[in-house]
Design a protein around this motif. Structure first.
Motif, PDB file in Angstrom:
ATOM      1  N   ILE A  63       0.983  -1.322  -0.039  1.00 54.09           N
ATOM      2  CA  ILE A  63      -0.006   0.020  -0.100  1.00 54.09           C
ATOM      3  C   ILE A  63       0.989   1.243  -0.083  1.00 54.09           C
ATOM      4  O   ILE A  63       0.672   2.282  -0.699  1.00 54.09           O
ATOM      5  N   VAL A  64       2.011   1.396   0.846  1.00 54.75           N
ATOM      6  CA  VAL A  64       2.745   2.450   0.958  1.00 54.75           C
ATOM      7  C   VAL A  64       3.515   2.534  -0.567  1.00 54.75           C
ATOM      8  O   VAL A  64       3.640   3.660  -0.997  1.00 54.75           O
ATOM      9  N   GLU A  65       3.817   1.408  -1.178  1.00 56.90           N
ATOM     10  CA  GLU A  65       4.409   1.571  -2.413  1.00 56.90           C
ATOM     11  C   GLU A  65       3.559   2.149  -3.606  1.00 56.90           C
ATOM     12  O   GLU A  65       3.981   3.020  -4.252  1.00 56.90           O
ATOM     13  N   ALA A  66       2.296   1.563  -3.414  1.00 56.49           N
ATOM     14  CA  ALA A  66       1.442   2.049  -4.431  1.00 56.49           C
ATOM     15  C   ALA A  66       1.142   3.578  -4.167  1.00 56.49           C
ATOM     16  O   ALA A  66       1.078   4.320  -5.201  1.00 56.49           O
ATOM     17  N   GLN A  67       1.003   4.052  -2.720  1.00 58.33           N
ATOM     18  CA  GLN A  67       0.558   5.237  -2.607  1.00 58.33           C
ATOM     19  C   GLN A  67       1.934   6.165  -3.428  1.00 58.33           C
ATOM     20  O   GLN A  67       1.788   7.419  -3.956  1.00 58.33           O
ATOM     21  N   ALA A  68       3.266   5.685  -3.003  1.00 57.90           N
ATOM     22  CA  ALA A  68       4.238   6.285  -3.637  1.00 57.90           C
ATOM     23  C   ALA A  68       4.405   6.402  -5.163  1.00 57.90           C
ATOM     24  O   ALA A  68       4.631   7.743  -5.762  1.00 57.90           O
ATOM     25  N   GLN A  69       3.710   5.427  -5.696  1.00 57.11           N
ATOM     26  CA  GLN A  69       3.664   5.418  -7.204  1.00 57.11           C
ATOM     27  C   GLN A  69       2.566   6.512  -7.618  1.00 57.11           C
ATOM     28  O   GLN A  69       2.851   7.215  -8.502  1.00 57.11           O
ATOM     29  N   PHE A  70       1.406   6.307  -6.967  1.00 56.23           N
ATOM     30  CA  PHE A  70       0.477   7.457  -7.140  1.00 56.23           C
ATOM     31  C   PHE A  70       1.031   8.796  -6.910  1.00 56.23           C
ATOM     32  O   PHE A  70       0.815   9.572  -7.894  1.00 56.23           O
ATOM     33  N   ASN A  71       1.756   9.056  -5.971  1.00 56.22           N
ATOM     34  CA  ASN A  71       2.306  10.580  -5.920  1.00 56.22           C
ATOM     35  C   ASN A  71       3.190  10.843  -6.899  1.00 56.22           C
ATOM     36  O   ASN A  71       3.278  11.991  -7.355  1.00 56.22           O
ATOM     37  N   GLU A  72       3.802   9.917  -7.446  1.00 54.94           N
ATOM     38  CA  GLU A  72       4.543  10.287  -8.618  1.00 54.94           C
ATOM     39  C   GLU A  72       4.178  10.004 -10.051  1.00 54.94           C
ATOM     40  O   GLU A  72       4.869   9.853 -10.999  1.00 54.94           O
ATOM     41  N   ARG A  73       2.575   9.818  -9.918  1.00 52.17           N
ATOM     42  CA  ARG A  73       2.144   9.582 -11.283  1.00 52.17           C
ATOM     43  C   ARG A  73       2.496  10.643 -12.275  1.00 52.17           C
ATOM     44  O   ARG A  73       2.659  11.800 -11.943  1.00 52.17           O
TER      45      ARG A  73
END
Length: 183
Positions: A63-73
């Motif tokens: 979840i943390v990694e996915a959120q980081a990905q989303f923030n770097e979209r």
């Protein structure tokens, strides 16, 4: 970011942490007395709680990694893809209306010639059915629909936003418009 998380993996991690957290909470309420003061049972509960905690931590890391990905979209690509999608919708509608109009014009001319007393064979010699024009518009719609589906797939691919879906997309005019946007 270490690895790419797709939407299904993200959803699964959320479901896992929700379910496993409930199990951990319930296991933490089990005390030594409830287990008949049996050290073997206590060890099993403790081991199982540790396993559930490990699973929960792994899911939370996803979840943390996915959120980081989303923030770097890629926000400029997302914006450009959204605007192109709207343009494509209008273009498909225009192509379909144009093809329909060509058919209606042809039908009106045929009717007019019928009213003037011309027969089917005479009309066929005078007036060619505009199949090539209709086919060209239908072909345009088919090509545009492929791009439309790819853009939809790109926008639905959060938090990953795999840019492979953008191959062949005509985003340049929209990216130039976004030149002042951040990423």
């Amino acid at each position: 970011m270490n690895r790419i998380i797709d939407k299904n993996e993200y959803k699964q991690a959320q479901l896992t942490t929700h379910s496993v957290s409930a199990v951990i909470g319930a296991l933490k309420k089990v005390d030594f007395a409830m287990l008949g003061q049996c050290p073997i049972k206590a060890k099993h509960v403790s081991d199982f709680t540790a396993l559930m905690s490990q699973i929960d931590n792994e899911a939370k890391a996803v979840i943390v990694e996915a959120q980081a990905q989303f923030n770097e979209r890629p926000q400029s690509l997302i914006s450009a893809a959204s605007r192109r999608l709207m343009e494509i919708s209008r273009r498909i509608e225009l192509e379909q209306k144009t093809a329909k109009s060509i058919i209606e014009d042809y039908d009106a001319k045929v009717k007019e010639l019928h009213n003037k007393g011309f027969g089917e064979q005479e009309i066929a010699r005078i007036l060619l059915y505009p199949q090539a024009e209709i086919d060209a518009h239908n072909s345009n719609v088919s090509l545009i629909e492929i791009e439309f589906k790819n853009l939809e797939a790109f926008l639905a691919d959060a938090p990953r936003y795999d840019q492979v879906f953008l191959e062949g997309a005509k985003l340049e005019p929209f990216l130039q418009h976004n030149a002042t946007d951040s990423n």
